[in-house]
Motif scaffolding. Structure first.
Motif, PDB file in Angstrom:
ATOM      1  N   VAL A 171       0.847  -1.202   0.000  1.00 29.26           N
ATOM      2  CA  VAL A 171       0.000   0.000   0.000  1.00 29.26           C
ATOM      3  C   VAL A 171       0.882   1.251   0.000  1.00 29.26           C
ATOM      4  N   ARG A 172       1.931   1.255   0.800  1.00 35.25           N
ATOM      5  CA  ARG A 172       2.850   2.393   0.838  1.00 35.25           C
ATOM      6  C   ARG A 172       3.530   2.593  -0.516  1.00 35.25           C
ATOM      7  N   ASP A 173       3.983   1.495  -1.111  1.00 35.46           N
ATOM      8  CA  ASP A 173       4.636   1.582  -2.419  1.00 35.46           C
ATOM      9  C   ASP A 173       3.657   2.002  -3.511  1.00 35.46           C
ATOM     10  N   GLY A 174       2.361   1.838  -3.257  1.00 41.70           N
ATOM     11  CA  GLY A 174       1.340   2.281  -4.197  1.00 41.70           C
ATOM     12  C   GLY A 174       1.033   3.758  -4.084  1.00 41.70           C
ATOM     13  N   GLY A 175       1.684   4.452  -3.151  1.00 44.09           N
ATOM     14  CA  GLY A 175       1.520   5.896  -3.026  1.00 44.09           C
ATOM     15  C   GLY A 175       0.630   6.350  -1.889  1.00 44.09           C
ATOM     16  N   PHE A 176       0.226   5.429  -1.029  1.00 49.23           N
ATOM     17  CA  PHE A 176      -0.668   5.746   0.082  1.00 49.23           C
ATOM     18  C   PHE A 176       0.066   5.549   1.401  1.00 49.23           C
ATOM     19  N   PRO A 177      -0.490   6.070   2.492  1.00 49.43           N
ATOM     20  CA  PRO A 177       0.090   5.740   3.802  1.00 49.43           C
ATOM     21  C   PRO A 177      -0.019   4.231   4.037  1.00 49.43           C
ATOM     22  N   PRO A 178       0.939   3.634   4.725  1.00 53.34           N
ATOM     23  CA  PRO A 178       0.880   2.183   4.958  1.00 53.34           C
ATOM     24  C   PRO A 178      -0.424   1.801   5.665  1.00 53.34           C
ATOM     25  N   LEU A 179      -1.029   0.718   5.219  1.00 52.91           N
ATOM     26  CA  LEU A 179      -2.243   0.201   5.843  1.00 52.91           C
ATOM     27  C   LEU A 179      -1.832  -0.796   6.914  1.00 52.91           C
ATOM     28  N   MET A 180      -2.058  -0.439   8.169  1.00 53.14           N
ATOM     29  CA  MET A 180      -1.708  -1.323   9.279  1.00 53.14           C
ATOM     30  C   MET A 180      -2.968  -2.079   9.716  1.00 53.14           C
ATOM     31  N   LEU A 181      -3.042  -3.333   9.339  1.00 53.05           N
ATOM     32  CA  LEU A 181      -4.198  -4.150   9.684  1.00 53.05           C
ATOM     33  C   LEU A 181      -4.273  -4.368  11.187  1.00 53.05           C
ATOM     34  N   ASP A 182      -5.492  -4.328  11.708  1.00 57.63           N
ATOM     35  CA  ASP A 182      -5.700  -4.629  13.122  1.00 57.63           C
ATOM     36  C   ASP A 182      -5.450  -6.111  13.367  1.00 57.63           C
ATOM     37  N   PRO A 183      -5.099  -6.471  14.599  1.00 50.94           N
ATOM     38  CA  PRO A 183      -4.941  -7.900  14.906  1.00 50.94           C
ATOM     39  C   PRO A 183      -6.226  -8.668  14.593  1.00 50.94           C
ATOM     40  N   VAL A 184      -6.071  -9.924  14.244  1.00 51.35           N
ATOM     41  CA  VAL A 184      -7.196 -10.771  13.860  1.00 51.35           C
ATOM     42  C   VAL A 184      -7.465 -11.788  14.960  1.00 51.35           C
ATOM     43  N   ASP A 185      -8.729 -11.973  15.279  1.00 51.27           N
ATOM     44  CA  ASP A 185      -9.157 -12.985  16.235  1.00 51.27           C
ATOM     45  C   ASP A 185      -9.339 -14.298  15.477  1.00 51.27           C
ATOM     46  N   PHE A 186      -8.281 -15.085  15.367  1.00 50.37           N
ATOM     47  CA  PHE A 186      -8.357 -16.323  14.605  1.00 50.37           C
ATOM     48  C   PHE A 186      -9.228 -17.374  15.291  1.00 50.37           C
ATOM     49  N   VAL A 187      -9.381 -17.295  16.600  1.00 50.63           N
ATOM     50  CA  VAL A 187     -10.304 -18.205  17.297  1.00 50.63           C
ATOM     51  C   VAL A 187     -11.731 -17.886  16.865  1.00 50.63           C
ATOM     52  N   GLY A 188     -12.089 -16.608  16.851  1.00 55.62           N
ATOM     53  CA  GLY A 188     -13.424 -16.202  16.412  1.00 55.62           C
ATOM     54  C   GLY A 188     -13.672 -16.557  14.952  1.00 55.62           C
ATOM     55  N   LEU A 189     -12.673 -16.352  14.101  1.00 54.70           N
ATOM     56  CA  LEU A 189     -12.794 -16.696  12.686  1.00 54.70           C
ATOM     57  C   LEU A 189     -12.997 -18.202  12.524  1.00 54.70           C
ATOM     58  N   TYR A 190     -12.269 -18.987  13.298  1.00 56.20           N
ATOM     59  CA  TYR A 190     -12.397 -20.447  13.258  1.00 56.20           C
ATOM     60  C   TYR A 190     -13.811 -20.869  13.675  1.00 56.20           C
ATOM     61  N   ARG A 191     -14.289 -20.305  14.767  1.00 55.97           N
ATOM     62  CA  ARG A 191     -15.644 -20.653  15.241  1.00 55.97           C
ATOM     63  C   ARG A 191     -16.693 -20.273  14.215  1.00 55.97           C
ATOM     64  N   GLN A 192     -16.540 -19.093  13.624  1.00 55.83           N
ATOM     65  CA  GLN A 192     -17.492 -18.624  12.617  1.00 55.83           C
ATOM     66  C   GLN A 192     -17.503 -19.588  11.416  1.00 55.83           C
ATOM     67  N   ASN A 193     -16.344 -20.005  10.951  1.00 52.70           N
ATOM     68  CA  ASN A 193     -16.266 -20.937   9.825  1.00 52.70           C
ATOM     69  C   ASN A 193     -16.843 -22.297  10.180  1.00 52.70           C
ATOM     70  N   MET A 194     -16.604 -22.758  11.396  1.00 51.21           N
ATOM     71  CA  MET A 194     -17.154 -24.053  11.812  1.00 51.21           C
ATOM     72  C   MET A 194     -18.678 -23.993  11.900  1.00 51.21           C
ATOM     73  N   GLU A 195     -19.225 -22.870  12.412  1.00 50.57           N
ATOM     74  CA  GLU A 195     -20.682 -22.705  12.471  1.00 50.57           C
ATOM     75  C   GLU A 195     -21.272 -22.670  11.066  1.00 50.57           C
ATOM     76  N   ARG A 196     -20.597 -21.981  10.156  1.00 53.52           N
ATOM     77  CA  ARG A 196     -21.069 -21.889   8.770  1.00 53.52           C
ATOM     78  C   ARG A 196     -21.064 -23.272   8.125  1.00 53.52           C
ATOM     79  N   GLN A 197     -20.009 -24.065   8.362  1.00 57.51           N
ATOM     80  CA  GLN A 197     -19.941 -25.410   7.803  1.00 57.51           C
ATOM     81  C   GLN A 197     -21.015 -26.304   8.416  1.00 57.51           C
ATOM     82  N   GLY A 198     -21.248 -26.152   9.717  1.00 60.11           N
ATOM     83  CA  GLY A 198     -22.287 -26.933  10.385  1.00 60.11           C
ATOM     84  C   GLY A 198     -23.666 -26.600   9.845  1.00 60.11           C
ATOM     85  N   ALA A 199     -23.931 -25.328   9.599  1.00 60.75           N
ATOM     86  CA  ALA A 199     -25.223 -24.904   9.047  1.00 60.75           C
ATOM     87  C   ALA A 199     -25.383 -25.426   7.627  1.00 60.75           C
ATOM     88  N   ALA A 200     -24.310 -25.455   6.863  1.00 55.58           N
ATOM     89  CA  ALA A 200     -24.381 -25.943   5.487  1.00 55.58           C
ATOM     90  C   ALA A 200     -24.664 -27.443   5.463  1.00 55.58           C
TER      91      ALA A 200
END
Length: 164
Positions: A124-153
């Motif tokens: 992003v910085r090399d593209g001419g913008f201020p660097p985009l600093m991603l917020d930390p990710v809750d991988f436990v929450g993402l895992y649970r969300q994906n498991m619930e989605r798979q269970g519903a499917a």
């Protein structure tokens, strides 16, 4: 069997080793440059999507891919967009089978994320913008969300509801 002093042998401790990590795919687009690089009247709306996938390479080795897609828009125009697939090969030993899937899908991407975050900030910085600093990710929450989605499917077809 005992370990020589009458006690049962100790089980080997769990191991998680990073064997390799690498960029599988990186795309950065700045479709409205140079106009998008000038002063903007409002902060852009930034949308980030994160996904994790994994595949077995052998009995104890797994390739885990962290996919991060993002787009910044302002006044209905795309300022920039990116797509990163950052992967690692992990060796996992002495982990009970019931703990293996969460370990691969939570801890492995957690180890990859800081490197992916840096690649995105730099692109992003090399593209001419201020660097985009991603917020930390809750991988436990993402895992649970994906498991619930798979269970519903899996439940939906059995209940007579067809997936769209």
């Amino acid at each position: 069997m005992t370990n020589g002093n009458g006690a049962p042998p100790e089980q080997a401790p769990p191991q998680l080793n990073v064997l390799a990590q690498y960029t599988k795919d990186l795309s950065f687009e700045n479709p409205n440059a140079p106009a998008s690089l000038g002063p903007q009247q409002q902060q852009p709306a930034i949308n980030i999507q994160i996904n994790v996938s994994a595949k077995n390479l052998s009995e104890s080795e797994y390739e885990v891919t962290l996919s991060v897609d993002g787009k910044a828009e302002s006044a209905g125009k795309v300022m920039f967009s990116f797509d990163l697939q950052y992967a690692g090969v992990f060796r996992i030993l002495n982990v009970p089978q019931e703990n293996l899937h969460p370990l691969v899908m939570i801890e492995c991407p957690r180890l990859l994320f800081p490197f992916a975050r840096e690649i995105i900030a730099t692109a992003v910085r090399d593209g001419g913008f201020p660097p985009l600093m991603l917020d930390p990710v809750d991988f436990v929450g993402l895992y649970r969300q994906n498991m619930e989605r798979q269970g519903a499917a899996q439940v939906a077809p059995a209940s007579g509801v067809k997936p769209s």
